[in-house]
Design an enzyme around this catalytic site. Structure first.
Site, PDB file in Angstrom:
ATOM      1  N   GLY A  65      43.862  52.098  26.147  1.00  0.00           N
ATOM      2  CA  GLY A  65      43.781  52.307  27.600  1.00  0.00           C
ATOM      3  C   GLY A  65      45.135  52.252  28.280  1.00  0.00           C
ATOM      4  O   GLY A  65      46.191  52.098  27.643  1.00  0.00           O
ATOM      5  N   ARG A  83      38.416  34.592  35.457  1.00  0.00           N
ATOM      6  CA  ARG A  83      39.704  34.115  36.016  1.00  0.00           C
ATOM      7  C   ARG A  83      39.524  32.863  36.876  1.00  0.00           C
ATOM      8  O   ARG A  83      40.390  32.009  36.908  1.00  0.00           O
ATOM      9  CB  ARG A  83      40.349  35.211  36.881  1.00  0.00           C
ATOM     10  N   CYS A 126      46.600  42.385  39.602  1.00  0.00           N
ATOM     11  CA  CYS A 126      47.946  42.933  39.823  1.00  0.00           C
ATOM     12  C   CYS A 126      48.426  42.792  41.278  1.00  0.00           C
ATOM     13  O   CYS A 126      49.624  42.594  41.521  1.00  0.00           O
ATOM     14  CB  CYS A 126      48.000  44.393  39.387  1.00  0.00           C
ATOM     15  N   SER A 186      47.341  54.165  39.548  1.00  0.00           N
ATOM     16  CA  SER A 186      47.198  53.705  38.154  1.00  0.00           C
ATOM     17  C   SER A 186      46.396  52.417  38.080  1.00  0.00           C
ATOM     18  O   SER A 186      45.810  52.104  37.038  1.00  0.00           O
ATOM     19  CB  SER A 186      48.563  53.527  37.488  1.00  0.00           C
ATOM     20  N   GLY A 187      46.328  51.676  39.193  1.00  0.00           N
ATOM     21  CA  GLY A 187      45.531  50.448  39.212  1.00  0.00           C
ATOM     22  C   GLY A 187      44.058  50.701  39.005  1.00  0.00           C
ATOM     23  O   GLY A 187      43.324  49.827  38.559  1.00  0.00           O
ATOM     24  N   HIS A 191      52.598  48.481  43.371  1.00  0.00           N
ATOM     25  CA  HIS A 191      51.836  48.061  44.552  1.00  0.00           C
ATOM     26  C   HIS A 191      52.809  47.477  45.592  1.00  0.00           C
ATOM     27  O   HIS A 191      53.603  46.578  45.291  1.00  0.00           O
ATOM     28  CB  HIS A 191      50.820  46.981  44.176  1.00  0.00           C
ATOM     29  N   THR A 231      51.176  47.942  36.362  1.00  0.00           N
ATOM     30  CA  THR A 231      50.696  47.882  34.968  1.00  0.00           C
ATOM     31  C   THR A 231      51.657  47.116  34.059  1.00  0.00           C
ATOM     32  O   THR A 231      51.301  46.795  32.930  1.00  0.00           O
ATOM     33  CB  THR A 231      50.421  49.281  34.357  1.00  0.00           C
TER      34      THR A 231
HETATM   35  N1  LIG Z   1      45.414  49.695  35.342  1.00  0.00           N
HETATM   36  C1  LIG Z   1      45.927  48.651  35.964  1.00  0.00           C
HETATM   37  O1  LIG Z   1      46.915  48.689  36.737  1.00  0.00           O
HETATM   38  C2  LIG Z   1      45.345  47.327  35.754  1.00  0.00           C
HETATM   39  C3  LIG Z   1      44.209  47.123  34.979  1.00  0.00           C
HETATM   40  N2  LIG Z   1      43.723  45.888  34.825  1.00  0.00           N
HETATM   41  C4  LIG Z   1      42.540  45.557  34.032  1.00  0.00           C
HETATM   42  O2  LIG Z   1      42.840  45.736  32.641  1.00  0.00           O
HETATM   43  C5  LIG Z   1      41.692  46.179  31.960  1.00  0.00           C
HETATM   44  C6  LIG Z   1      41.993  47.506  31.302  1.00  0.00           C
HETATM   45  O3  LIG Z   1      42.308  48.475  32.289  1.00  0.00           O
HETATM   46  P1  LIG Z   1      42.789  49.933  31.891  1.00  0.00           P
HETATM   47  O4  LIG Z   1      43.720  49.861  30.727  1.00  0.00           O
HETATM   48  O5  LIG Z   1      43.228  50.574  33.149  1.00  0.00           O
HETATM   49  O6  LIG Z   1      41.385  50.590  31.369  1.00  0.00           O
HETATM   50  P2  LIG Z   1      41.178  51.891  30.487  1.00  0.00           P
HETATM   51  O7  LIG Z   1      39.839  52.399  30.837  1.00  0.00           O
HETATM   52  O8  LIG Z   1      42.343  52.788  30.560  1.00  0.00           O
HETATM   53  O9  LIG Z   1      41.104  51.308  28.957  1.00  0.00           O
HETATM   54  C7  LIG Z   1      40.027  50.553  28.502  1.00  0.00           C
HETATM   55  C8  LIG Z   1      40.217  50.166  27.043  1.00  0.00           C
HETATM   56  O10 LIG Z   1      39.061  49.448  26.612  1.00  0.00           O
HETATM   57  C9  LIG Z   1      38.421  50.166  25.537  1.00  0.00           C
HETATM   58  N3  LIG Z   1      36.965  50.089  25.692  1.00  0.00           N
HETATM   59  C10 LIG Z   1      36.205  50.640  26.658  1.00  0.00           C
HETATM   60  N4  LIG Z   1      34.892  50.331  26.459  1.00  0.00           N
HETATM   61  C11 LIG Z   1      34.856  49.583  25.334  1.00  0.00           C
HETATM   62  C12 LIG Z   1      33.806  48.967  24.600  1.00  0.00           C
HETATM   63  N5  LIG Z   1      32.513  49.043  24.988  1.00  0.00           N
HETATM   64  N6  LIG Z   1      34.114  48.258  23.486  1.00  0.00           N
HETATM   65  C13 LIG Z   1      35.387  48.166  23.087  1.00  0.00           C
HETATM   66  N7  LIG Z   1      36.442  48.720  23.727  1.00  0.00           N
HETATM   67  C14 LIG Z   1      36.168  49.425  24.844  1.00  0.00           C
HETATM   68  C15 LIG Z   1      38.904  51.598  25.664  1.00  0.00           C
HETATM   69  O11 LIG Z   1      38.787  52.234  24.400  1.00  0.00           O
HETATM   70  P3  LIG Z   1      38.526  53.845  24.262  1.00  0.00           P
HETATM   71  O12 LIG Z   1      39.860  54.507  24.449  1.00  0.00           O
HETATM   72  O13 LIG Z   1      38.023  53.976  22.880  1.00  0.00           O
HETATM   73  O14 LIG Z   1      37.526  54.203  25.311  1.00  0.00           O
HETATM   74  C16 LIG Z   1      40.354  51.347  26.076  1.00  0.00           C
HETATM   75  O15 LIG Z   1      41.106  50.972  24.969  1.00  0.00           O
HETATM   76  C17 LIG Z   1      40.573  46.256  32.997  1.00  0.00           C
HETATM   77  O16 LIG Z   1      39.859  45.043  32.977  1.00  0.00           O
HETATM   78  C18 LIG Z   1      41.324  46.437  34.291  1.00  0.00           C
HETATM   79  O17 LIG Z   1      40.560  45.996  35.381  1.00  0.00           O
HETATM   80  C19 LIG Z   1      44.385  44.854  35.402  1.00  0.00           C
HETATM   81  C20 LIG Z   1      45.475  45.018  36.165  1.00  0.00           C
HETATM   82  C21 LIG Z   1      46.039  46.269  36.395  1.00  0.00           C
HETATM   83  N1  LIG Z   2      42.001  46.538  40.940  1.00  0.00           N
HETATM   84  C1  LIG Z   2      43.400  46.738  40.623  1.00  0.00           C
HETATM   85  C2  LIG Z   2      43.605  46.828  39.149  1.00  0.00           C
HETATM   86  C3  LIG Z   2      42.730  45.940  38.355  1.00  0.00           C
HETATM   87  O1  LIG Z   2      42.127  46.396  37.432  1.00  0.00           O
HETATM   88  O2  LIG Z   2      42.627  44.692  38.739  1.00  0.00           O
HETATM   89  P1  LIG Z   2      41.835  43.531  37.932  1.00  0.00           P
HETATM   90  O3  LIG Z   2      42.685  43.123  36.772  1.00  0.00           O
HETATM   91  O4  LIG Z   2      41.649  42.432  38.885  1.00  0.00           O
HETATM   92  O5  LIG Z   2      40.518  44.097  37.486  1.00  0.00           O
HETATM   93  C4  LIG Z   2      43.889  47.982  41.317  1.00  0.00           C
HETATM   94  O6  LIG Z   2      43.058  48.779  41.615  1.00  0.00           O
HETATM   95  O7  LIG Z   2      45.060  48.221  41.518  1.00  0.00           O
END
Ligand SMILES: NC(=O)C1=CN([C@@H]2O[C@H](COP(=O)(O)OP(=O)(O)OC[C@H]3O[C@@H](n4cnc5c(N)ncnc54)[C@H](OP(=O)(O)O)[C@@H]3O)[C@@H](O)[C@H]2O)C=CC1
Ligand SMILES: N[C@@H](CC(=O)OP(=O)(O)O)C(=O)O
Length: 348
Positions: free
Chosen positions: A12, A112, A151, A180-181, A243, A327
């Site tokens: 991801g 959390r 974030c 991207s969030g 952000h 990120t």
């Molecule tokens: N993007 C951001 O700025 C931020 C994100 N976050 C948090 O971080 C986490 C990840 O976000 P993000 O990287 O954007 O999400 P993505 O959707 O880009 O990635 C999700 C990841 O989890 C895997 N996945 C999804 N479903 C399953 C499942 N059922 N079993 C196992 N693996 C699974 C996906 O694999 P596959 O590729 O195979 O689908 C992928 O590797 C979230 O909780 C998000 O809220 C927190 C702060 C900032």
């Molecule tokens: N919600 C944040 C990103 C995020 O995924 O946060 P959290 O780690 O609390 O789920 C944003 O949209 O920028």
């Protein structure tokens, strides 16, 4: 010392940042990458739609993606796991790894605010990590779970920690958050181009609660939330990364703008880890009132630092702007620092 690490949710947006940050890490060796059932069994190069601006590290591209279960990584001899799963998935999957004795540094939002889970930023509240002892007693597992904050929260809290010496009583914050969030498929181009969306589900509550836990006092058994009252308004805008936040704060004392700038500039926090920035908070003076800006300032300290500016005081208190890369500093980099703290404190 070498520590074998794995990433849950490695394909991801945040997982890719982990891979970028772990490349050439002085202590951590990447030994396992997991994702959903659709990706398991493929090479990382086949499974991940790579979108980070540096190439997939060669050693990672040909790694096989495992399923996200303890059995899936049983042969990889992993000492520490980073988790970047969707929070609903993490809530189900992380306990299975913890029950097997894994140490997990998680970026996902589930748990959390749980009373026995440390929510840490190593420069701000490293002592909270010892909640792990409470957690092990209560949950009966040998593993350990530590979370980093949301974030938007992590963008603001280091600045608040720096100026808390003036008796922080009230915080109002309005955010301008990058797309991207929301993840790659979170907000469509039709929704966000030429637009701003004044709602991000759950985000305001996270900023209001997580910030008080991070700034709270840990007495060895529980964390007492900081007494400041915090209200947030969260908005999505069409920037890619970074952000930007407008903060309004009230204090028991009456600091001048220069007092506040100096407190932020000189804030060293506690701890010095391999991935810590040399100076956590960069502060622009009143000669550059238009900074920080996402495009110009999100890569400060390789994306691991906070940038503040526009510090002013009025009869209603102080106001300033702060910014961080959501990120890196706000997600993967924050979990990475917590992983380094776990090693330093002997939990790994
Ligand atoms: N993007 C951001 O700025 C931020 C994100 N976050 C948090 O971080 C986490 C990840 O976000 P993000 O990287 O954007 O999400 P993505 O959707 O880009 O990635 C999700 C990841 O989890 C895997 N996945 C999804 N479903 C399953 C499942 N059922 N079993 C196992 N693996 C699974 C996906 O694999 P596959 O590729 O195979 O689908 C992928 O590797 C979230 O909780 C998000 O809220 C927190 C702060 C900032
Ligand atoms: N919600 C944040 C990103 C995020 O995924 O946060 P959290 O780690 O609390 O789920 C944003 O949209 O920028």
């Amino acid at each position: 010392m070498s520590v074998r690490v794995g990433i849950l949710g490695a394909t991801g947006a945040v997982g890719q940042r982990f891979i970028q940050l772990l490349d050439d890490h002085p202590t951590f060796d990447l030994a396992a990458v997991t994702a959903s059932a659709e990706s398991a069994g493929k090479t990382y190069r086949e499974a991940a739609k790579w979108r980070v601006d540096t190439p997939v590290p060669e050693g990672v591209a040909e790694m096989e993606v495992s399923e996200t279960t303890p059995a899936g990584i049983a042969d990889d001899d992993v000492d520490l796991l980073f988790s970047s799963l969707p929070s609903g998935v993490a809530a189900e999957v992380e306990p299975a790894f913890l029950a097997e004795g894994y140490v997990v540094s998680s970026n996902s939002s589930n748990d959390r605010m749980a009373a026995d889970v440390p929510l840490t930023i190593p420069e701000i509240n490293p002592s909270h990590l010892d909640l792990i002892e409470v957690q092990r007693d209560e949950r009966g597992w040998d593993g350990a779970l530590v979370k980093n904050p949301n974030c938007s929260t992590i963008t603001m809290v280091p600045t608040l920690a720096a100026i808390d010496e003036f008796g922080l009583e009230s915080v109002r914050v309005s955010t301008l958050q990058a797309v991207s969030g929301a993840g790659y498929s979170g907000v469509t181009s039709m929704e966000i181009i030429d637009n701003a969306i004044p709602h991000i589900g759950g985000e305001e509550d996270k900023m209001e609660t997580e910030s008080r836990k991070l700034l709270g006092e840990f007495d060895g058994a529980e964390v007492a939330l900081h007494g400041a009252d915090v209200a947030a308004s969260c908005n999505r805008i069409p920037t890619l990364d970074g952000h930007l936040e407008n903060v309004f704060a009230e204090f028991a004392e009456d600091p001048s703008p220069e007092d506040l700038r100096e407190a932020m500039r000189s804030f060293e926090g506690v701890g010095d880890l391999p991935s810590s920035p040399d100076q956590l908070i960069k502060v622009f003076g009143d000669d550059e009132p238009e900074r920080p800006q996402p495009r110009l300032d999100r890569t400060y300290a390789d994306g691991m630092g906070i940038v503040a500016g526009g510090v002013q005081t009025t009869d209603a208190g102080a106001k300033y702007n702060c910014l961080a890369h959501n990120t890196i500093c706000g997600a993967a980099g924050a979990s990475l620092l917590n992983g380094e703290l776990l090693v330093e404190e002997g939990y790994v």
